[in-house]
Design a protein around this motif. Structure first.
Motif, short mmCIF file in Angstrom:
data_model
loop_
_atom_site.label_atom_id
_atom_site.label_comp_id
_atom_site.label_asym_id
_atom_site.label_seq_id
_atom_site.Cartn_x
_atom_site.Cartn_y
_atom_site.Cartn_z
N SER A 1 -2.81 -12.51 -3.75
CA SER A 1 -3.58 -13.75 -3.76
C SER A 1 -4.28 -14.04 -2.44
CB SER A 1 -2.67 -14.93 -4.12
OG SER A 1 -1.62 -15.03 -3.18
N SER B 1 2.67 -17.36 -0.13
CA SER B 1 1.35 -16.91 0.32
C SER B 1 0.70 -17.96 1.19
CB SER B 1 0.46 -16.59 -0.89
OG SER B 1 1.08 -15.63 -1.69
N ASP C 1 3.30 -11.00 3.26
CA ASP C 1 3.44 -11.89 2.12
C ASP C 1 4.11 -11.09 1.00
OD1 ASP C 1 3.17 -13.91 0.27
OD2 ASP C 1 1.08 -13.45 -0.19
N ASP D 1 2.30 -8.50 -2.24
CA ASP D 1 2.52 -8.90 -3.63
C ASP D 1 1.57 -8.05 -4.48
OD1 ASP D 1 3.14 -10.10 -5.96
OD2 ASP D 1 2.89 -12.16 -5.24
#
Ligand code: ADP
Ligand code: MG
Length: 250
Positions: free
Chosen positions: A47, A19, A117, A42
């Motif tokens: 995140s 990330s 990501d 994700d």
């Protein structure tokens, strides 16, 4: 969508810096004047909103989602669609639908690079992405540690099996240099990135040192932490643009 400009940042393990690399690479590409979208796939461990400290939510128009702007990039994350920090409790197939959702139901406009990501490992989401974007290219992140390298190699093998191009390897948390010193301390071992790149028959794109946040606040944006880091990410972004332009020509 131009699949050749979709770059998935992947690895075998969590916690190696996917990330962090995805965010900083997106910002570095945007600094080169590119139009960059950052997609946090994700699904369970999103995140990006926290790393970028984004608190606003995307708006919708005619049932389509308008992604959130951060500086000069546009961002989409599962985290925007949840209530606070509630966990996602979906099963695989539902999470998989999210992949389609993020591409088909978001108004992206003209984008040069989609940086994705990825969740850790070689599970459902990775497979869904492979199916949805067969020409997606991959960057594999590892730490120098042999365990991380070993697991990252499986992510690399999956990329090969699904005929995705591997753009290269990024070794993150390569070494630590104390303030006012030029000494490099290899806390997690040395040259894991080189080993992985050689095993996957690809190149080592960058080595990113361990950085201590000036503010003691986590997570942080490496690109704004130090000149060294900014240079490393800008060099990486330039290298990728060159590489992808070359792919475009052949
Ligand atoms: N080069 C680095 N130096 C210091 N801390 C880092 C570095 N890269 C990542 N981190 C930190 O390590 C943790 C894991 O990074 P993250 O990007 O969330 O990994 P992943 O997405 O692979 O799970 C985060 O707290 C992040 O701030
Ligand atoms: Mg992550």
């Amino acid at each position: 969508m131009l699949n050749k400009n979709v770059i998935a940042v992947t690895s075998g393990k969590g916690g190696v810096g996917k990330s962090t690399v995805a965010v900083n690479l997106a910002l570095a590409l945007a600094n080169l004047g590119k139009k960059v979208a950052l997609i946090d796939l994700d699904v369970y461990g999103f995140s990006i909103p926290k790393i970028l400290n984004i608190t606003s939510k995307p708006k919708t128009i005619n049932n389509k989602i308008i992604p959130v702007g951060y500086e000069n990039i546009t961002v989409m994350s599962m985290g925007f669609l949840t209530n606070g920090n509630d966990p996602i409790v979906w099963r695989g197939p539902m999470a998989g639908k999210m992949v389609n959702h993020f591409f088909d139901e978001v108004i992206w406009g003209k984008i040069d690079y989609f940086i994705i990501d990825m969740p850790p490992g070689t599970g459902d989401i990775a497979l869904d992405l492979h199916n949805k974007l067969p020409h997606c290219q991959e960057i594999i992140v590892t730490t120098p540690h042999s365990n991380a390298v070993h697991v990252a190699e499986r992510a690399g093998s999956m990329a090969k099996e699904t005929k995705h191009t591997i753009l290269g390897v990024i070794e993150n948390m390569s070494y630590f240099t104390p303030p006012f010193s030029t000494e490099q301390y290899y806390l997690f071992g040395k040259d894991g990135g080189e080993t992985l790149a050689a095993n996957l028959n690809t190149e080592l794109l960058a080595k990113i040192p361990i950085v201590c946040s000036q503010t003691n606040e986590e997570p942080f944006l490496l690109i704004s932490e130090s000149e060294t880091l900014t240079n490393i990410y800008q060099t990486l972004a330039n290298k990728l643009v060159e590489k992808l332009d070359f792919v475009e020509q052949v």
